[in-house]
Design a protein around this motif. Structure first.
Motif, short mmCIF file in Angstrom:
data_model
loop_
_atom_site.label_atom_id
_atom_site.label_comp_id
_atom_site.label_asym_id
_atom_site.label_seq_id
_atom_site.Cartn_x
_atom_site.Cartn_y
_atom_site.Cartn_z
N GLY A 158 0.82 -1.21 0.00
CA GLY A 158 0.00 0.00 0.00
C GLY A 158 0.84 1.26 0.00
O GLY A 158 0.53 2.24 -0.68
N ASP A 159 1.94 1.22 0.76
CA ASP A 159 2.83 2.37 0.80
C ASP A 159 3.53 2.58 -0.54
O ASP A 159 3.74 3.71 -0.98
CB ASP A 159 3.86 2.18 1.92
N ILE A 160 3.88 1.48 -1.21
CA ILE A 160 4.51 1.58 -2.53
C ILE A 160 3.53 2.19 -3.53
O ILE A 160 3.89 3.05 -4.34
CB ILE A 160 4.98 0.18 -3.01
N LEU A 161 2.27 1.75 -3.49
CA LEU A 161 1.25 2.32 -4.37
C LEU A 161 1.06 3.81 -4.09
O LEU A 161 0.86 4.60 -5.02
CB LEU A 161 -0.07 1.57 -4.20
N ALA A 162 1.10 4.18 -2.81
CA ALA A 162 0.95 5.60 -2.46
C ALA A 162 2.11 6.42 -3.02
O ALA A 162 1.92 7.56 -3.45
CB ALA A 162 0.88 5.76 -0.95
N ARG A 163 3.30 5.83 -3.06
CA ARG A 163 4.46 6.58 -3.55
C ARG A 163 4.41 6.74 -5.07
O ARG A 163 4.73 7.81 -5.60
CB ARG A 163 5.76 5.88 -3.15
N ILE A 164 4.02 5.69 -5.79
CA ILE A 164 4.04 5.77 -7.25
C ILE A 164 2.84 6.55 -7.78
O ILE A 164 2.84 7.01 -8.92
CB ILE A 164 4.07 4.35 -7.87
N SER A 165 1.81 6.73 -6.96
CA SER A 165 0.65 7.51 -7.40
C SER A 165 0.62 8.88 -6.74
O SER A 165 0.82 9.90 -7.39
CB SER A 165 -0.64 6.75 -7.09
N GLY A 166 0.40 8.91 -5.43
CA GLY A 166 0.26 10.18 -4.74
C GLY A 166 1.52 11.00 -4.70
O GLY A 166 1.51 12.21 -4.97
N ASP A 167 2.66 10.38 -4.36
CA ASP A 167 3.91 11.14 -4.23
C ASP A 167 4.41 11.65 -5.58
O ASP A 167 4.89 12.78 -5.68
CB ASP A 167 4.98 10.28 -3.57
#
Length: 369
Positions: A158-167
């Motif tokens: 989930g954190d990886i998805l947050a980085r590649i999308s949100g960040d």
């Protein structure tokens, strides 16, 4: 701690041709803006019947033998004198009303050219913006595919998805968006400040005392914003990890009737994220009113000090030239305000960039294919 300069150096190097084009076009736009508004002085003289009765003589620029800074000032003074000569000749040949129409048309034409050059400078940054974001996503995807299963287990999905999308999105809308302001505004500030010095060095020295105080206030708020933004991004990654864990283990959750426990944990973490985000937005929204207040205060101080110099005879500039000075100074305030907003945006983007870089910096423990 990653810096804005390191980020630009690393990711914008392949697009330095577009950056150079943007710098050149921004310099042209600033000079055209000064030329366009320079016609305010003769227009005001015509409107308020302040045209000089004395004869103005034409002086060739190549007749000035002095060199260095003194020669530059003499050439600028001679150029302004020649402009007044041509305007006086136009008034005597066409009349006051027709000369005013010609000056207004010149102002419109120069503004059209300046707007076109400004659009060209903005257009040149579009490949930079889209290219850097594409490169970031490609690097993140390549890194994810190259990591072994153990590393993927350590870094929550989930954190990886947050980085590649949100960040990555935050980097696009903060650092890349602010790139235009970071390139354009220092150029505008430098050219406008040089023009202000040439018009009145006393007033400009007073301006240089006032402006750094506002920059210090904005910098203090911006540093606090970066710390809170980084904390908010980490909290968002934790929320995405909770959702990913719930989706992946929904059967186990149902079997042990753990819905309430997980729901309470998610709600508590979500409330913490809300508080951090609210604090970030409060400081971000503070940028415009604070910069507007500081800008208005600076204009009031310039009006007082400039009026004092003119009324007491300590300055050689006339009232129309002082109005032109105020117009240029107003054009200084807008880039300064944009720089303050860019500083806020950059601080948020750097927090996201740190999370992206930490993922890209993970070493793959399995070297063999």
């Amino acid at each position: 701690m990653i810096s804005y300069r390191q980020t630009l150096k690393k990711y914008i190097k392949p697009y330095k041709g577009y950056i150079a084009l943007s710098i050149v076009t921004n310099i042209l736009a600033a000079l055209l803006n000064l030329l366009a508004f320079s016609l305010i002085i003769p227009i005001l003289k015509i409107l308020f019947q302040m045209t000089e009765e004395t004869e103005v003589a034409y002086t060739p620029l190549n007749s000035i033998a002095e060199s260095g800074l003194e020669g530059l000032f003499l050439k600028i003074e001679t150029l302004l004198n020649n402009v007044n000569y041509y305007i006086s000749e136009m008034i005597s040949s066409l009349g006051t009303s027709k000369a005013l129409v010609v000056l207004c048309l010149y102002l419109i034409v120069m503004t059209i050219i300046k707007v076109g050059v400004t659009y060209w400078s903005l257009w040149s940054l579009i490949p930079v913006r889209t290219g850097v974001v594409r490169d970031l996503r490609n690097q993140l995807n390549h890194k994810i595919l190259s990591l072994d299963v153990g590393n993927l287990g350590d870094e929550r999905k989930g954190d990886i998805l947050a980085r590649i999308s949100g960040d990555v999105g935050e980097v696009e809308y903060s650092i890349i968006d602010s790139l235009e302001m970071v390139i354009k505004n220092p150029i505008l500030l430098f050219i406008y400040l040089v023009a202000l010095f040439l018009i009145s060095w006393q007033l400009t020295l007073f301006v240089l005392i006032v402006l750094p105080l506002s920059g210090y206030v904005m910098g203090r708020i911006g540093r606090r914003l970066k710390r809170e933004s980084l904390e908010g991004k980490n909290r968002w990654g934790l929320l995405m990890s909770m959702v990913e864990e719930s989706l992946g283990g929904i059967r186990v959750i149902k079997a042990f009737c753990a819905e309430d426990k997980l729901n309470k944990r998610f709600c508590a973490s979500n409330e913490e994220y809300r508080k951090i985000t609210a604090s970030v937005y409060k400081r971000q929204q503070l940028a415009h009113p604070v910069s507007e207040l500081l800008g208005t205060t600076a204009i009031a101080l310039i009006l007082w000090y400039g009026g004092h110099l003119i009324l007491t005879g300590q300055s050689s500039i006339a009232a129309p030239t002082f109005i032109y000075y105020l117009i240029i100074f107003y054009n200084v305030i807008n880039p300064a305000k944009d720089l303050s907003r860019a500083a806020y945006s950059v601080q948020k983007g750097l927090a996201s960039m740190e999370r992206i870089e930490s993922l890209l910096a993970i070493e793959n423990s399995v070297k063999s294919p």
